[in-house]
Design a protein around this motif. Structure first.
Motif, PDB file in Angstrom:
ATOM      1  N   TYR A 432       0.818  -1.202   0.000  1.00 14.68           N
ATOM      2  CA  TYR A 432       0.000   0.000   0.000  1.00 14.68           C
ATOM      3  C   TYR A 432       0.862   1.267   0.000  1.00 14.68           C
ATOM      4  O   TYR A 432       0.655   2.178  -0.813  1.00 14.68           O
ATOM      5  CB  TYR A 432      -0.922   0.010   1.224  1.00 14.68           C
ATOM      6  N   LEU A 433       1.807   1.342   0.911  1.00 16.06           N
ATOM      7  CA  LEU A 433       2.661   2.524   0.984  1.00 16.06           C
ATOM      8  C   LEU A 433       3.597   2.600  -0.216  1.00 16.06           C
ATOM      9  O   LEU A 433       3.817   3.674  -0.786  1.00 16.06           O
ATOM     10  CB  LEU A 433       3.469   2.502   2.284  1.00 16.06           C
ATOM     11  N   GLU A 434       4.132   1.471  -0.618  1.00  9.89           N
ATOM     12  CA  GLU A 434       5.063   1.454  -1.741  1.00  9.89           C
ATOM     13  C   GLU A 434       4.393   1.924  -3.035  1.00  9.89           C
ATOM     14  O   GLU A 434       4.994   2.677  -3.828  1.00  9.89           O
ATOM     15  CB  GLU A 434       5.628   0.052  -1.929  1.00  9.89           C
ATOM     16  N   SER A 435       3.164   1.483  -3.264  1.00 11.33           N
ATOM     17  CA  SER A 435       2.473   1.899  -4.490  1.00 11.33           C
ATOM     18  C   SER A 435       2.158   3.387  -4.456  1.00 11.33           C
ATOM     19  O   SER A 435       2.259   4.086  -5.467  1.00 11.33           O
ATOM     20  CB  SER A 435       1.191   1.085  -4.685  1.00 11.33           C
ATOM     21  N   LEU A 436       1.786   3.894  -3.276  1.00 14.08           N
ATOM     22  CA  LEU A 436       1.498   5.321  -3.132  1.00 14.08           C
ATOM     23  C   LEU A 436       2.748   6.146  -3.410  1.00 14.08           C
ATOM     24  O   LEU A 436       2.724   7.128  -4.165  1.00 14.08           O
ATOM     25  CB  LEU A 436       0.963   5.588  -1.731  1.00 14.08           C
ATOM     26  N   ASP A 437       3.872   5.750  -2.805  1.00 14.05           N
ATOM     27  CA  ASP A 437       5.118   6.504  -2.979  1.00 14.05           C
ATOM     28  C   ASP A 437       5.573   6.486  -4.439  1.00 14.05           C
ATOM     29  O   ASP A 437       5.980   7.517  -4.990  1.00 14.05           O
ATOM     30  CB  ASP A 437       6.220   5.915  -2.096  1.00 14.05           C
ATOM     31  N   LEU A 438       5.520   5.314  -5.070  1.00  9.87           N
ATOM     32  CA  LEU A 438       5.980   5.208  -6.451  1.00  9.87           C
ATOM     33  C   LEU A 438       5.088   5.998  -7.393  1.00  9.87           C
ATOM     34  O   LEU A 438       5.563   6.673  -8.306  1.00  9.87           O
ATOM     35  CB  LEU A 438       6.031   3.738  -6.876  1.00  9.87           C
ATOM     36  N   CYS A 439       3.785   5.939  -7.166  1.00  7.84           N
ATOM     37  CA  CYS A 439       2.866   6.665  -8.038  1.00  7.84           C
ATOM     38  C   CYS A 439       3.119   8.169  -7.948  1.00  7.84           C
ATOM     39  O   CYS A 439       3.189   8.864  -8.966  1.00  7.84           O
ATOM     40  CB  CYS A 439       1.426   6.329  -7.653  1.00  7.84           C
ATOM     41  N   GLU A 440       3.282   8.675  -6.732  1.00  8.01           N
ATOM     42  CA  GLU A 440       3.570  10.103  -6.575  1.00  8.01           C
ATOM     43  C   GLU A 440       4.892  10.468  -7.254  1.00  8.01           C
ATOM     44  O   GLU A 440       4.992  11.509  -7.930  1.00  8.01           O
ATOM     45  CB  GLU A 440       3.630  10.459  -5.099  1.00  8.01           C
ATOM     46  N   ARG A 441       5.899   9.606  -7.101  1.00  6.72           N
ATOM     47  CA  ARG A 441       7.201   9.919  -7.707  1.00  6.72           C
ATOM     48  C   ARG A 441       7.111   9.958  -9.235  1.00  6.72           C
ATOM     49  O   ARG A 441       7.718  10.822  -9.885  1.00  6.72           O
ATOM     50  CB  ARG A 441       8.239   8.883  -7.273  1.00  6.72           C
ATOM     51  N   TYR A 466      -5.400  11.599  -6.747  1.00  8.85           N
ATOM     52  CA  TYR A 466      -4.918  10.259  -6.410  1.00  8.85           C
ATOM     53  C   TYR A 466      -6.059   9.421  -5.831  1.00  8.85           C
ATOM     54  O   TYR A 466      -7.021   9.950  -5.272  1.00  8.85           O
ATOM     55  CB  TYR A 466      -3.795  10.326  -5.367  1.00  8.85           C
ATOM     56  N   SER A 467      -5.889   8.123  -5.944  1.00  4.24           N
ATOM     57  CA  SER A 467      -6.707   7.196  -5.148  1.00  4.24           C
ATOM     58  C   SER A 467      -5.841   6.017  -4.769  1.00  4.24           C
ATOM     59  O   SER A 467      -5.066   5.503  -5.581  1.00  4.24           O
ATOM     60  CB  SER A 467      -7.952   6.727  -5.919  1.00  4.24           C
ATOM     61  N   CYS A 468      -5.961   5.616  -3.519  1.00  4.83           N
ATOM     62  CA  CYS A 468      -5.181   4.510  -2.967  1.00  4.83           C
ATOM     63  C   CYS A 468      -6.185   3.494  -2.417  1.00  4.83           C
ATOM     64  O   CYS A 468      -7.041   3.860  -1.604  1.00  4.83           O
ATOM     65  CB  CYS A 468      -4.257   5.029  -1.868  1.00  4.83           C
ATOM     66  N   PHE A 469      -6.098   2.246  -2.835  1.00  2.00           N
ATOM     67  CA  PHE A 469      -7.165   1.310  -2.505  1.00  2.00           C
ATOM     68  C   PHE A 469      -6.672  -0.121  -2.572  1.00  2.00           C
ATOM     69  O   PHE A 469      -5.594  -0.419  -3.113  1.00  2.00           O
ATOM     70  CB  PHE A 469      -8.346   1.482  -3.469  1.00  2.00           C
ATOM     71  N   SER A 470      -7.471  -1.010  -2.044  1.00  2.00           N
ATOM     72  CA  SER A 470      -7.234  -2.446  -2.174  1.00  2.00           C
ATOM     73  C   SER A 470      -8.439  -3.083  -2.844  1.00  2.00           C
ATOM     74  O   SER A 470      -9.542  -2.528  -2.837  1.00  2.00           O
ATOM     75  CB  SER A 470      -6.985  -3.098  -0.811  1.00  2.00           C
ATOM     76  N   GLU A 471      -8.214  -4.237  -3.410  1.00  2.00           N
ATOM     77  CA  GLU A 471      -9.279  -5.026  -4.038  1.00  2.00           C
ATOM     78  C   GLU A 471      -9.276  -6.406  -3.395  1.00  2.00           C
ATOM     79  O   GLU A 471      -8.335  -7.182  -3.581  1.00  2.00           O
ATOM     80  CB  GLU A 471      -9.065  -5.152  -5.549  1.00  2.00           C
ATOM     81  N   ASN A 646      -3.714  -4.510  -4.504  1.00  2.00           N
ATOM     82  CA  ASN A 646      -3.786  -3.085  -4.169  1.00  2.00           C
ATOM     83  C   ASN A 646      -3.179  -2.263  -5.283  1.00  2.00           C
ATOM     84  O   ASN A 646      -2.443  -2.785  -6.147  1.00  2.00           O
ATOM     85  CB  ASN A 646      -3.082  -2.775  -2.850  1.00  2.00           C
ATOM     86  N   ALA A 647      -3.498  -0.977  -5.275  1.00  2.00           N
ATOM     87  CA  ALA A 647      -2.974  -0.082  -6.305  1.00  2.00           C
ATOM     88  C   ALA A 647      -3.113   1.356  -5.852  1.00  2.00           C
ATOM     89  O   ALA A 647      -3.896   1.677  -4.950  1.00  2.00           O
ATOM     90  CB  ALA A 647      -3.708  -0.286  -7.634  1.00  2.00           C
ATOM     91  N   GLU A 671       0.184  -0.957  -9.682  1.00  2.00           N
ATOM     92  CA  GLU A 671      -0.689  -2.013  -9.166  1.00  2.00           C
ATOM     93  C   GLU A 671       0.135  -3.193  -8.672  1.00  2.00           C
ATOM     94  O   GLU A 671       1.252  -3.435  -9.119  1.00  2.00           O
ATOM     95  CB  GLU A 671      -1.690  -2.446 -10.238  1.00  2.00           C
ATOM     96  N   ASP A 672      -0.459  -3.952  -7.741  1.00  4.69           N
ATOM     97  CA  ASP A 672       0.164  -5.134  -7.167  1.00  4.69           C
ATOM     98  C   ASP A 672      -0.890  -6.226  -7.064  1.00  4.69           C
ATOM     99  O   ASP A 672      -1.783  -6.166  -6.211  1.00  4.69           O
ATOM    100  CB  ASP A 672       0.739  -4.814  -5.788  1.00  4.69           C
TER     101      ASP A 672
END
Length: 800
Positions: A432-441, A466-471, A646-647, A671-672
């Motif tokens: 979750y945090l990794e995808s958020l950080d990478l997307c912002e970068r 932005y949107s940060c979420f899980s599926e 998550n993504a 995405e992951d």
């Protein structure tokens, strides 16, 4: 991270040519791209008749009379039937909840005494060709005693409102309060910041390219009704058809040919396919029904119309303290089978906290019934809506607390796993945090923040959202049982069979409607046994060939269906090793699978063809404890809360003041989904889902007038985005394998749709920031954006 193998190791020792993780070409494409696919409408049987349905022209009324006399006299018409003529039992879906929480609604195959929405099937007309069937519809004489329609949530819940179903007080089918943390009111009272979002989302159509359809005929030799239909749940259709027609389940065979999309609309049982089957049974002639686009848009299963009123409490540092939600879902006229009217409010209530560490939670979820076409699941099922609300809450709290919109998310996302949330769901490891950080970068590296500032200086409106979420994917029996469903999906069964040429036939209870199962499930089986991909063939969608299955929905096909395939292939691999060891007169521990055969420690190899020759043609060479033949069956289920993909999505938009157009300049997705069996297929799922999410955010909506007449009966009125409106999407993959299934994969089917509306809405609001206006509803129309921008430019009081 490594994926633990949970069955005996039989993987081929030579891993050269591993298929998992490779974007091998889709096995389906040569057939489909050259026009050799076979869809329901391609089926033509000797003596086949064509059916269409007389449909209600009023939203709510008593059926005074249905006169089909003139219909039967129309040239080419062979027969016409009402509910009384066919005498079918109703389609009923139930939850095992107290009657105070859930009210079941029986859905007749053809309306009997009352109609409850415009387009409800009243009678079936069967003719020699499709044109005569349409002519027959025009001759039908239906008289109604009209009743006041209920066309909105507000009308449904109003005191003294007309009842859509007499047994449903206040027109409420589901009313549940799943969670209520003790002391939550005090949490809000003591919070430094409390924000509120009230949001409404428009009613949508899943809009598969291929509309619904069915071809049914009676097979005298097998004493069996054969129903060819485009469904995601063939075994469920078989069950309902046999019950409605009062046949043994053995006497119904459901076969699904190629299918041009479903997106959830086809994962419930429709009335029309049952009626077409009943007509074929009655006439003992093949009957075909193909839904036209008008009926598909207005009278088929719809989705998404929801209303959220949600508060969130935060401390001064931006940490969320509590969530208080009221969710109302307009489910239309009936419960769908098998998921019921509870599918949307229960999903929203159970999973709303999502990727965030929410310590206190209270939620009430309701499903109301109205005089509209009924609701079925649609890709994402409530998650696009509640993710949008959650992301709006964080955006609003960030502004009130003076925090960066990404930073406030960073402070609240789950980072330690496994994590059990306030909603009693345990989240498996994710990024979750990794995808958020990478997307912002990625957004920053492309210079979009600087471009936004430059646009503002020029008087243009650029926004970043932005949107940060899980599926939650791969729901097993345990997860569905928590919803107290009478039909509890979960497991999947797979059989693998090897023939004398060493080729493998694989069956799966899942059902592809575009997800590339013929490729990805074949990759799993081929890797397990060390076969070339061309040697593996998948069979699905035939209830006589597949033992049982719950079909495809909830991103379960690779996570659960693929796990069953791998387990079955592993069992077959063990048998092949036992046969080889017996022929070599050595211990089974001295042999192992290799590419295309079994290898002994001294380097000797018996090919699969040689082993199959013994298993089938010279079985006298086998010891008595090894049965002839080469087949194996395995089941797989998940006995926990499922696995979470998550993504993080990021969107850059520009708003055009003159037209109110929202132009998407950039779309980034990180995405992951765990192990990507075929990365190209995963990206295709992602891009398609994002397109549907953008459609819901900006374009698509079915509305109703005061009489319950739907607004969108053609593409002139139902606004579907084209390739021009859908941007290119930059996709980055992370990989956190699932640790409790056989493939390491997590579901990838719905994430694009889930994340897109929130990201688009947040980007639009970021662009609108100079106006002081915020939007919380979708779809976001050009009229709304135009008003917002021009109110600001003329210094008028905002009223949006």
């Amino acid at each position: 991270m490594t994926h633990p193998v949970t069955h005996p190791v039989t993987h081929p020792a030579d891993t050269k040519g591993q298929l998992t993780g490779r974007s091998v070409p889709r096995r389906e494409d040569p057939r489909l791209l050259t026009g050799r696919g076979r869809f329901v409408d391609d089926i033509a049987l000797p003596g086949m008749l064509h059916a269409q349905f007389v449909r209600s022209t009023v939203a709510h009324g008593e059926l005074a009379s249905v006169d089909l006399t003139a219909v039967r006299e129309v040239p080419g018409v062979v027969a016409a039937f009402t509910a009384a003529d066919l005498d079918l039992t109703d389609i009923t879906a139930e939850l095992g909840r107290p009657r105070t929480e859930f009210v079941p609604t029986a859905m007749p195959v053809l309306a009997r005494d009352r109609v409850r929405y415009v387009g409800e099937p009243v009678a079936i007309v069967v003719a020699r060709d499709a044109y005569a069937a349409e002519d027959g519809l025009e001759a039908a004489k239906v008289r109604y005693t009209t009743l006041p329609p209920v066309t909105s949530e507000a009308e449904a819940l109003a005191p003294g409102a007309p009842r859509v179903h007499e047994e449903a007080a206040r027109n409420t089918l589901v009313d549940v309060s799943l969670f209520a943390t003790e002391g939550i009111d005090e949490v809000f009272d003591a919070a430094d910041c409390v924000v509120r979002v009230e949001s409404r989302t428009g009613r949508q159509n899943a809009l598969p390219l291929e509309t619904r359809g069915a071809v049914a005929h009676w097979d005298d030799r097998e004493e069996q009704l054969v129903l060819n239909t485009c469904t995601q749940v063939p075994h469920q259709v078989r069950t309902v058809a046999s019950r409605c027609l009062r046949l043994d389940e053995r006497a119904v065979r459901v076969v699904v040919p190629d299918m041009g999309g479903g997106f959830g609309q086809k994962c419930v049982v429709g009335r029309e396919e049952i009626a077409a089957a009943a007509a074929a049974l009655r006439l003992r002639r093949p009957v075909k029904w193909i839904e036209d686009r008008k009926d598909a848009l207005s009278a088929s299963f719809l989705a998404r119309e929801q209303h959220y009123d949600v508060r969130a409490a935060f401390d001064a540092d931006g940490h969320i303290l509590g969530l208080d939600a009221d969710v109302v879902c307009d489910m239309g006229a009936y419960s769908c089978y098998p998921f019921t009217a509870g599918i949307e409010p229960l999903m929203a209530s159970a999973e709303m906290p999502g990727v965030y560490k929410v310590p206190a939670y209270r939620v009430r979820g309701r499903a109301v019934t109205t005089n509209k076409a009924p609701t079925a699941p649609y890709r994402g099922v409530s998650r696009p809506q509640y993710v949008m609300v959650m992301e709006r809450l964080f955006e609003r709290a960030a502004r009130e607390l003076g925090l960066d919109a990404v930073e406030i998310r960073r402070r609240n996302v789950i980072t330690e796993f496994p994590y059990t949330g306030v909603n009693n769901i345990t989240y498996d490891p994710g990024s979750y945090l990794e995808s958020l950080d990478l997307c912002e970068r990625l957004v920053k590296d492309e210079g979009w923040y600087e471009k936004r500032a430059a646009a503002a200086a020029e008087g243009r409106y650029l926004g970043i959202g932005y949107s940060c979420f899980s599926e939650r994917t791969g729901y097993g029996s345990t997860a569905f049982a928590q919803r107290k469903m009478q039909v509890v999906p979960g497991f999947d069964i797979s059989e693998v069979r090897m023939d004398t040429s060493g080729a493998l036939t694989v069956t799966s209870g899942t059902m592809s409607h575009g997800q590339s199962h013929e490729t990805t499930l074949a990759q799993i089986a081929a890797d397990e046994l060390g076969l070339e991909l061309r040697k593996v063939k998948l069979h699905q969608g035939d209830t006589d060939r597949i033992t049982y299955g719950y079909g495809t929905f909830a991103s379960r096909s690779v996570t659960i269906g693929g796990s069953a395939v791998r387990l079955a292939a592993a069992k077959l691999g063990e048998k092949l090793c036992r046969i080889a060891a017996a022929l070599w007169e050595c211990d089974p521990g001295e042999v192992e699978l290799t590419r295309g055969g079994v290898r002994r420690a001294d380097g000797s190899v018996l090919t699969y063809e040689e082993l199959a020759d013994v298993a089938y043609l010279r079985a006298h060479l086998l010891p008595r404890d090894i049965e002839p033949g080469l087949s194996a069956t395995a089941t797989f289920d998940v006995f926990n809360d499922g696995t979470f993909s998550n993504a993080t999505h990021a969107v850059v938009v520009e708003l055009h003041q003159g037209t109110g157009q929202v132009e998407i300049l950039r779309y980034v997705c990180v995405e992951d989904c765990g192990v990507a069996i075929n990365p190209q297929v995963v990206e295709g799922q992602c891009r398609g889902g994002i397109a549907q999410g953008i459609a819901g955010a900006l374009f698509e909506q079915v509305t109703y007038d005061a009489q319950g007449e739907p607004s969108a009966t053609s593409f002139m009125d139902y606004k579907v985005p084209t390739a021009h409106e859908i941007p290119d999407v930059l996709i980055h993959h992370l990989e956190t394998p699932c640790t409790f299934n056989e493939t390491g994969a997590k579901g990838a089917g719905e994430g694009g749709t889930i994340g897109a509306p929130a990201a688009v809405l947040n980007a639009v609001n970021d662009a609108l920031r100079p106006t002081g206006i915020e939007l919380d509803h979708t779809p976001i129309t050009p009229e709304t954006v135009h008003r917002a921008l021009n109110l600001e430019s003329s210094n008028l009081e905002p009223s949006i």
